[in-house]
Design an enzyme around this catalytic site. Structure first.
Site, PDB file in Angstrom:
ATOM      1  N   THR A 157       0.852  -1.188   0.000  1.00  0.00           N
ATOM      2  CA  THR A 157       0.000   0.000   0.000  1.00  0.00           C
ATOM      3  C   THR A 157       0.889   1.241   0.000  1.00  0.00           C
ATOM      4  O   THR A 157       1.868   1.294   0.755  1.00  0.00           O
ATOM      5  CB  THR A 157      -0.907  -0.026   1.248  1.00  0.00           C
ATOM      6  N   GLY A 340     -32.379  -0.689  -5.443  1.00  0.00           N
ATOM      7  CA  GLY A 340     -31.684  -0.740  -6.740  1.00  0.00           C
ATOM      8  C   GLY A 340     -30.786   0.467  -6.955  1.00  0.00           C
ATOM      9  O   GLY A 340     -29.699   0.353  -7.541  1.00  0.00           O
ATOM     10  N   GLU A 363      -3.969  -6.139   6.597  1.00  0.00           N
ATOM     11  CA  GLU A 363      -3.385  -6.096   7.949  1.00  0.00           C
ATOM     12  C   GLU A 363      -3.878  -7.265   8.826  1.00  0.00           C
ATOM     13  O   GLU A 363      -4.084  -7.130  10.027  1.00  0.00           O
ATOM     14  CB  GLU A 363      -3.586  -4.727   8.591  1.00  0.00           C
TER      15      GLU A 363
END
Ligand code: CAA
Length: 379
Positions: A157, A340, A363
């Site tokens: 990351t 929807g 993690e």
């Protein structure tokens, strides 16, 4: 624990204001363009959030994990891609340097990390070692005053934006697997470290997760963080802090889901009245609120323990387990309440649904949190 101090209230309000004015308006753009706008990163620096837990002598705010959790909840309520970037930087890089770094490492890196001039990343996972982190095979061999790293890290990351990466590698293949791992600080641009494939993800798309390839990457021996072959406990202790950050992220996402659900339920009219008047919807809102309150308390408790230098591995795992499940529960209910419409990009419910999903994975997946908790309870 139940009432924030004046200082923490101010920190929370600052983060909340930033999220309202700068993150919420940009979160959809960050998601669609898979990118965080540079002015957002700069503003985080101005607010001091990159250096929240760095001591004041190195240019940070000198606050603790409780303050960080409170800020992370607010940032993630606005934009989870931005939130995880701040979480990883503070808890997976600044925190271990502050805890295990030499004076020289701290002097060199903490001021740059505190200002945001340099962003941080943490490289643990490999293609063959995910939940079984100690099974890593990326190798560092000693050569004079340096170590030469070869191998591949994945799911890093912030890896493509970072100025500094904390890389875990095997330094001794002849001992039980967790006992031969060391940690190295590798600055971006070090020859032999290359950013590889960027993953196209389901959610938190603004936050890059990349492969890092190491091919003869030479780092000075003085870049080792902590002791030779003792890197795995550093990785695990660091993840205790990181898991509190992801738990705080989860609470922020859950809170955003609740707020979106309430907003929609008050205006969507069916059977002649807003759907918020129906008990079926009210029960969903009640369950969301209750779980969020409980998750937030688990996060604050784990952070408070960590700030008191008490063991907090189990509590961090409990907070992450429960808060990430809460984020996914709330994201699901928020989308359901939207019907929807929630399944389209007309509302942010669908982004929250996608963003929430990763909190049960990174993690330490939910099953790993259970393993950590069960081991502690049974010990
Ligand atoms: N703090 C300090 N030391 C710890 C520790 C902790 N919380 N947990 C374990 N250790 C130490 C142990 O005491 C032991 O030390 P000794 O060698 O001195 O005895 C050593 O670490 C090995 O411990 P274990 O025997 O418990 O190790 P294990 O191989 O059984 O693994 C595990 C335990 C919990 C399953 C671990 O592998 C794990 O956490 N897996 C999940 C990995 C993970 O969370 N990955 C996340 C990647 S990072 C990420 O996701 C970032 C991002 O993108 C945002």
């Amino acid at each position: 624990m139940f009432e924030l101090s004046e200082e923490l209230t101010l920190v929370r309000d600052t983060a909340r204001d930033f999220a309202e004015h700068e993150l919420i308006p940009r979160a959809t753009k960050h998601d669609r363009e898979a990118h965080i706008e540079p002015e957002v990163l700069a503003k985080i620096g101005e607010l001091g959030f990159w250096g929240l837990t760095i001591p004041e002598q190195f240019g940070g705010a000198g606050l603790g994990n409780l303050a960080l959790s409170i800020v992370l909840e607010e940032l993630n309520r606005g934009c989870a891609a931005t939130g995880v970037t701040v979480s990883v930087h503070n808890s997976l890089l600044c925190s271990p340097i502050n805890k295990w770094g030499t004076e020289e490492q701290k002097q060199t890196w903490l001021p740059k990390l505190a200002s945001g001039e340099c962003l941080g990343a943490y490289a643990l996972t490999e293609p063959g070692s995910g939940s079984d982190a100690a099974a890593m095979v990326t190798r560092a061999t000693k050569d004079g005053d340096s170590y030469v790293i070869n191998g591949t890290k994945i799911w890093v990351t912030t890896g493509s934006m970072a100025g500094l990466v904390l890389v875990y590698v095997r330094t001794n293949p002849d001992v039980p697997k967790a006992k031969g791992i060391s940690a190295f600080l590798v600055p971006a641009g070090t020859p032999g470290m290359k950013v590889g494939k960027k993953e196209m993800k389901c959610g938190i798309r603004g936050s890059p997760a990349v492969e890092l390839e190491f091919d003869g990457c030479r780092v000075p021996a003085k870049n080792m963080l902590g002791q030779l072959d003792r890197g795995f406990p550093i990785a695990m202790d660091t993840l205790d802090g990181g898991r509190i950050g992801i738990a705080a992220q989860s609470v922020g996402i859950a809170q955003a889901c609740l707020e979106e659900a309430i907003k929609y339920a008050k205006v969507r009219v069916q059977f002649g009245k807003p759907i918020a008047h129906f008990q079926a919807i009210q029960h969903k809102i009640a369950d969301m609120q209750t779980k969020i309150d409980a998750a937030r308390m688990l996060v604050h408790k784990a952070a408070w323990l960590r700030d008191a230098n008490e063991p907090c591995g189990r509590q961090a795992a409990e907070a992450k387990l429960f808060a990430s499940q809460t984020a996914n529960f709330c994201a699901d209910e928020c989308l359901q309440i939207h019907g929807g419409a929630g399944y389209t990009d007309h509302f942010i419910a669908e982004r929250l649904f996608r963003d929430a999903r990763i909190t049960e994975i990174y993690e330490g997946a939910t099953d790993i949190q259970r393993l950590v908790i069960a081991r502690a309870v049974l010990a």
